[in-house]
Design a protein around this motif. Structure first.
Motif, short mmCIF file in Angstrom:
data_model
loop_
_atom_site.label_atom_id
_atom_site.label_comp_id
_atom_site.label_asym_id
_atom_site.label_seq_id
_atom_site.Cartn_x
_atom_site.Cartn_y
_atom_site.Cartn_z
N VAL A 12 -3.09 -4.16 -9.52
CA VAL A 12 -2.85 -2.77 -9.14
C VAL A 12 -4.21 -2.09 -9.05
N ALA A 13 -4.40 -1.32 -7.98
CA ALA A 13 -5.64 -0.55 -7.82
C ALA A 13 -5.29 0.79 -7.19
N ASN A 14 -6.07 1.80 -7.55
CA ASN A 14 -5.93 3.11 -6.94
C ASN A 14 -7.13 3.38 -6.05
N PHE A 15 -6.92 4.16 -5.00
CA PHE A 15 -8.00 4.45 -4.07
C PHE A 15 -8.08 5.95 -3.78
N PRO A 16 -9.27 6.42 -3.49
CA PRO A 16 -9.44 7.84 -3.15
C PRO A 16 -9.19 8.08 -1.66
N ILE A 17 -8.71 9.26 -1.34
CA ILE A 17 -8.61 9.72 0.05
C ILE A 17 -8.58 11.25 0.01
N HIS A 18 -9.28 11.87 0.93
CA HIS A 18 -9.31 13.33 1.00
C HIS A 18 -7.91 13.84 1.32
N THR A 19 -7.52 14.94 0.69
CA THR A 19 -6.19 15.51 0.87
C THR A 19 -5.87 15.80 2.34
N HIS A 20 -6.85 16.27 3.10
CA HIS A 20 -6.65 16.57 4.52
C HIS A 20 -6.19 15.33 5.28
N TRP A 21 -6.89 14.21 5.09
CA TRP A 21 -6.55 12.99 5.81
C TRP A 21 -5.23 12.40 5.31
N LYS A 22 -4.97 12.51 4.05
CA LYS A 22 -3.71 12.03 3.49
C LYS A 22 -2.54 12.78 4.13
N THR A 23 -2.66 14.09 4.23
CA THR A 23 -1.61 14.91 4.85
C THR A 23 -1.39 14.53 6.30
N LEU A 24 -2.48 14.35 7.05
CA LEU A 24 -2.35 13.98 8.46
C LEU A 24 -1.67 12.62 8.61
N LEU A 25 -2.11 11.63 7.85
CA LEU A 25 -1.52 10.29 7.96
C LEU A 25 -0.05 10.28 7.56
N MET A 26 0.28 10.94 6.46
CA MET A 26 1.66 10.92 5.99
C MET A 26 2.61 11.62 6.95
N ASN A 27 2.12 12.60 7.70
CA ASN A 27 2.94 13.32 8.66
C ASN A 27 2.83 12.77 10.08
N GLY A 28 1.89 11.84 10.30
CA GLY A 28 1.70 11.30 11.63
C GLY A 28 1.06 12.29 12.59
N TRP A 29 0.22 13.16 12.07
CA TRP A 29 -0.44 14.18 12.89
C TRP A 29 -1.85 13.75 13.25
N ASP A 30 -2.24 13.93 14.50
CA ASP A 30 -3.64 13.83 14.85
C ASP A 30 -4.22 15.24 14.83
N GLU A 31 -5.46 15.42 15.25
CA GLU A 31 -6.10 16.73 15.14
C GLU A 31 -5.45 17.76 16.06
N ILE A 32 -4.89 17.32 17.19
CA ILE A 32 -4.19 18.26 18.07
C ILE A 32 -2.88 18.69 17.43
N VAL A 72 0.86 -1.18 0.00
CA VAL A 72 0.00 0.00 0.00
C VAL A 72 0.90 1.23 0.00
N ASN A 73 0.68 2.10 -0.98
CA ASN A 73 1.45 3.34 -1.09
C ASN A 73 0.48 4.50 -0.97
N LEU A 74 0.52 5.19 0.18
CA LEU A 74 -0.42 6.28 0.42
C LEU A 74 -0.12 7.48 -0.48
N GLU A 75 1.15 7.79 -0.68
CA GLU A 75 1.49 8.95 -1.51
C GLU A 75 0.92 8.78 -2.91
N GLU A 76 1.06 7.58 -3.49
CA GLU A 76 0.54 7.33 -4.84
C GLU A 76 -0.91 6.88 -4.83
N GLN A 77 -1.45 6.62 -3.62
CA GLN A 77 -2.82 6.12 -3.45
C GLN A 77 -3.05 4.85 -4.27
N SER A 78 -2.11 3.90 -4.09
CA SER A 78 -2.18 2.68 -4.87
C SER A 78 -1.94 1.46 -3.99
#
Length: 193
Positions: free
Chosen positions: A156-176, A142-148
């Protein structure tokens, strides 16, 4: 939260639809006040027989499924009550990714808020993965950056994810932690008051 960018892991198939949060983590185990320790109770009524022994017929108890980090399931996963304990139990058990054709909305949000990646694929893509997992154990990447997502057989499959959640997951940030990214601006605003 830990950063999530890429994962290569063992896929485990749970070919069941409408798995509700009370099956994911039964209500009698919701008494803990910390977020850890729930994995031992994941799918408790399916994993264990009434006498407390492991149910050898349950998918997760198959020896080749031990250590799975990617759960593939059927539609409407996480329906039922909105308990946040459900993603806590899945994470504590070792799952980092849940793949389904559809999720209950609140469960989907709770996964993202706790650092787990819920991936929605098409019905055809899910059926391919479910069939493959019932025949043999396999790994997915699973590659989150490529959404694949891909496997060693050429899937091979691609998946959608909202940019906000992708940014949080890739940086390891929670809402705080995302709020703390604005700490200088918050402090400056407080000085105005």
């Amino acid at each position: 939260m830990a950063e999530f960018k890429q994962l290569k892991g063992k896929a485990v198939v749970l070919n069941r639809a409408n798995v509700d949060t009370d099956q994911i983590i039964p209500k009698q185990f919701l008494k803990r006040i910390e977020r850890t320790g729930f994995g031992q109770f994941l799918f408790y009524d399916w994993r264990y027989l009434p006498n407390g022994e492991l149910n050898r017929e349950f998918e997760l108890n198959r020896p080749d499924n031990i250590g799975g980090t990617i759960l593939i399931t059927n539609e409407n996963f996480g329906c039922g009550s909105s308990r946040e304990h459900a993603p806590w139990a899945l994470l504590d058990y070792g799952f980092k990714v849940i793949i389904s054709p559809s999720f209950a909305d609140i469960f989907y949000q709770n996964c993202l808020k706790n650092g787990m990646l819920p991936i929605q694929l098409t019905e055809g893509e899910i059926q391919y993965l479910l069939k493959k997992g019932e025949e043999q154990s396999f790994s997915l990447e699973v590659n989150l950056e490529e959404q694949s997502i891909n496997d060693e057989s050429g899937f091979v499959a691609n998946f959608p994810i909202h940019t906000h959640w992708k940014t949080l997951l890739m940086n390891g940030w929670d809402e705080i932690e995302i709020t703390l990214q604005l700490e200088d601006k918050i402090a400056a605003f407080e000085q105005l008051a």
